[in-house]
Design an enzyme around this catalytic site. Structure first.
Site, PDB file in Angstrom:
ATOM      1  N   GLU A  52      36.903  96.648  89.990  1.00 59.89           N
ATOM      2  CA  GLU A  52      36.972  95.351  90.335  1.00 59.89           C
ATOM      3  C   GLU A  52      36.585  94.521  89.026  1.00 59.89           C
ATOM      4  O   GLU A  52      35.476  95.165  88.154  1.00 59.89           O
ATOM      5  CB  GLU A  52      35.859  95.057  91.078  1.00 59.89           C
ATOM      6  CG  GLU A  52      35.660  93.422  91.643  1.00 59.89           C
ATOM      7  CD  GLU A  52      34.483  93.322  92.721  1.00 59.89           C
ATOM      8  OE1 GLU A  52      33.868  94.248  93.366  1.00 59.89           O
ATOM      9  OE2 GLU A  52      34.328  92.188  93.259  1.00 59.89           O
ATOM     10  N   LYS A 123      40.983  89.076  96.438  1.00 58.04           N
ATOM     11  CA  LYS A 123      39.991  89.430  97.125  1.00 58.04           C
ATOM     12  C   LYS A 123      39.667  88.531  98.407  1.00 58.04           C
ATOM     13  O   LYS A 123      39.571  87.107  97.953  1.00 58.04           O
ATOM     14  CB  LYS A 123      38.540  89.457  96.148  1.00 58.04           C
ATOM     15  CG  LYS A 123      37.418  90.054  96.977  1.00 58.04           C
ATOM     16  CD  LYS A 123      36.274  90.344  96.160  1.00 58.04           C
ATOM     17  CE  LYS A 123      34.997  91.045  96.802  1.00 58.04           C
ATOM     18  NZ  LYS A 123      34.006  91.362  95.827  1.00 58.04           N
ATOM     19  N   CYS A 156      35.996  95.713  97.180  1.00 59.07           N
ATOM     20  CA  CYS A 156      34.601  95.918  97.493  1.00 59.07           C
ATOM     21  C   CYS A 156      34.146  95.310  98.955  1.00 59.07           C
ATOM     22  O   CYS A 156      34.534  95.885  99.741  1.00 59.07           O
ATOM     23  CB  CYS A 156      33.719  94.922  96.219  1.00 59.07           C
ATOM     24  SG  CYS A 156      32.049  95.159  96.269  1.00 59.07           S
ATOM     25  N   VAL A 183      27.311  97.418  95.232  1.00 55.83           N
ATOM     26  CA  VAL A 183      25.964  97.265  94.638  1.00 55.83           C
ATOM     27  C   VAL A 183      25.060  98.004  95.908  1.00 55.83           C
ATOM     28  O   VAL A 183      25.497  98.272  96.869  1.00 55.83           O
ATOM     29  CB  VAL A 183      25.602  95.536  94.858  1.00 55.83           C
ATOM     30  CG1 VAL A 183      26.485  94.859  93.705  1.00 55.83           C
ATOM     31  CG2 VAL A 183      25.895  95.278  96.192  1.00 55.83           C
TER      32      VAL A 183
END
Lengths: 294, 294
Positions: A52, A123, A156, A183
């Protein structure tokens, strides 16, 4: 690559490039991404997935910076560089890019083939401060027909919505490519499989699609990333990775994407996509009956 | 149980009973299930989950046998026994039962509280030869309001459809109870987490719901089962189990089910159920545009 019977069929060598973009240094990120694509090509890769926002970095200080690092898709310098390397080596690329259209930014994935630009995914589900910079994706979950097979995308946090993979599978995707910047997840125990990997395996298994997730590494302006890029077969089991949590590396897997079409019958009665009980799924769409207080 | 501040709030002691029903020996299975519920009650359990079809066994020789092992829900001998033990100990039970209604059988889960029968869930997605004996569930994915919290259900193969958990969560479920008879999945490596557990963790995490999955063990007429019962918190991480693959045992976890309502905000922007982009999910329902050839 040919299988045991000598048929090439839909066997594709997939590469997931796990790299560390440097926020703000777009020219360097483009150069580095092309170096790594060249390396993957030298190892026979035909479908290369990158993380990304790998041309811009992820943690923007402000909207000015986010805009300065964006470009039109196609037509900007990043796409041009990726189109050139895809053409040179006859390969396909799915890569995260900071896309500008007019005065709007999108956290996008661009799909590029040997002949050039194929399409864009934007996204759909924005995570955290992405909401300050980007517009939510407005292109749905397109599936691109390519000579390698049908390619879907998500990015993501999209993977946290089972709908993202489902919609790609329902449109016939053989493989879903996931440029990502994972993350840390609270509660993740050391040495335990990353929750992001668990989500990928579950989605791959339930939808009988290959998934290739290319993550970034490093810590950017205080935000650490998780690495652990992963490629699963249509069964949900890993065929490459997970990669390390903190090293630049390239995952490779050879996969017959035709298996996503041919091997979906689990027994004499069940095919997981056809077994869906759409007669009972109405609430999924958020009907007037949906409470909204959950 | 009280939390650190001395509040009982919605803290519930959950028990998943992993047992081995004997096909055909219904009286024995009822007796054994009550023994194990008694044991769980002695250990403080307030919500007890039992496996799929735990009163009848799973692998029927023919329709005659399947019908002979069925009963009306409520009103049959199994429900009566479970209602009695629930009343005696003031607890809730979610348990798999072979349900007969008229000339139809359903692979059901019955929800029972201290005051008696609460409701029924009928397995929506039938697996393999279940299709020979059972009608597919026609009650959707009900969520039952109980003094402990909101309880959703699904059974075994239902968990392979992310829709099953999603629909429970969208109706406000705090916990989804999963009576199950998990069978081996091709490609499962020894020592690797069971794919069924991966699916439970992924669904629990994405939907921010607790999940309590009670599996059976043993091999029945050649069909092995997987054990590995599991309880996850609303974060998706296990709070009990996975249990062994082959032993009768009871998993226990104390959970504050209120966390499924209170802790769903992941940051200042994101709440996973509210972040759904229902404007883009139309295809999920199987519109006329859905191809159907996947």
């Amino acid at each position: 690559m040919a299988d045991k019977k000598g048929r090439r069929e839909a066997i594709v060598k997939i590469a997931c490039i796990q790299m560390e973009p440097i926020v703000g240094d777009k020219k360097r990120n483009i150069r580095r991404s092309v170096e790594l694509i060249e390396e993957a090509a030298a190892n026979g890769a035909e479908l290369v997935v990158l993380p990304e926002l790998c041309n811009s970095g992820y943690v923007f200080n402000d909207r000015d910076e986010a805009f300065a690092l964006s470009e039109e898709v196609p037509g900007g310098e990043t796409c041009d560089a990726w189109c050139a390397v895809a053409n040179k080596h006859g390969l396909h690329i799915v890569a995260g890019i900071n896309e500008r259209e007019g005065d709007s930014l999108y956290n996008s994935a661009v799909v590029i083939g040997p002949e050039g630009y194929v399409g864009t995914f934007r996204k759909v589900h924005l995570w955290n401060e992405e909401n300050l910079f980007f517009e939510p994706g407005d292109l749905g979950f397109p599936v691109f027909r390519t000579p390698l097979g049908r390619i879907g995308c998500n990015i993501c946090y999209d993977s946290w919505f089972p709908e993202s993979f489902r919609l790609a599978a329902l449109q016939g995707a053989d493989i879903v490519c996931v440029p990502t910047n994972w993350v840390p997840i609270p509660g993740q125990a050391k040495g335990e499989r990353a929750m992001a990997n668990t989500l990928v395996m579950a989605a791959s298994h339930c939808n009988s699609v290959f998934i290739a997730a290319a993550d970034r590494i490093g810590t950017e302006r205080g935000q650490p990333f998780e690495g652990q890029s992963l490629i699963t077969s249509h069964t949900g089991w890993p065929i490459a990775g997970p990669a390390s949590a903190d090293k630049e590396e390239i995952l490779y897997a050879e996969a017959n994407l035709a298996d996503a079409r041919r091997k979906r019958n689990w027994n004499e009665y069940n095919q997981p996509l056809r077994d869906r009980r759409t007669d009972l799924y109405e609430e999924m769409l958020g009907s007037p009956h949906e409470p909204g207080w959950y």
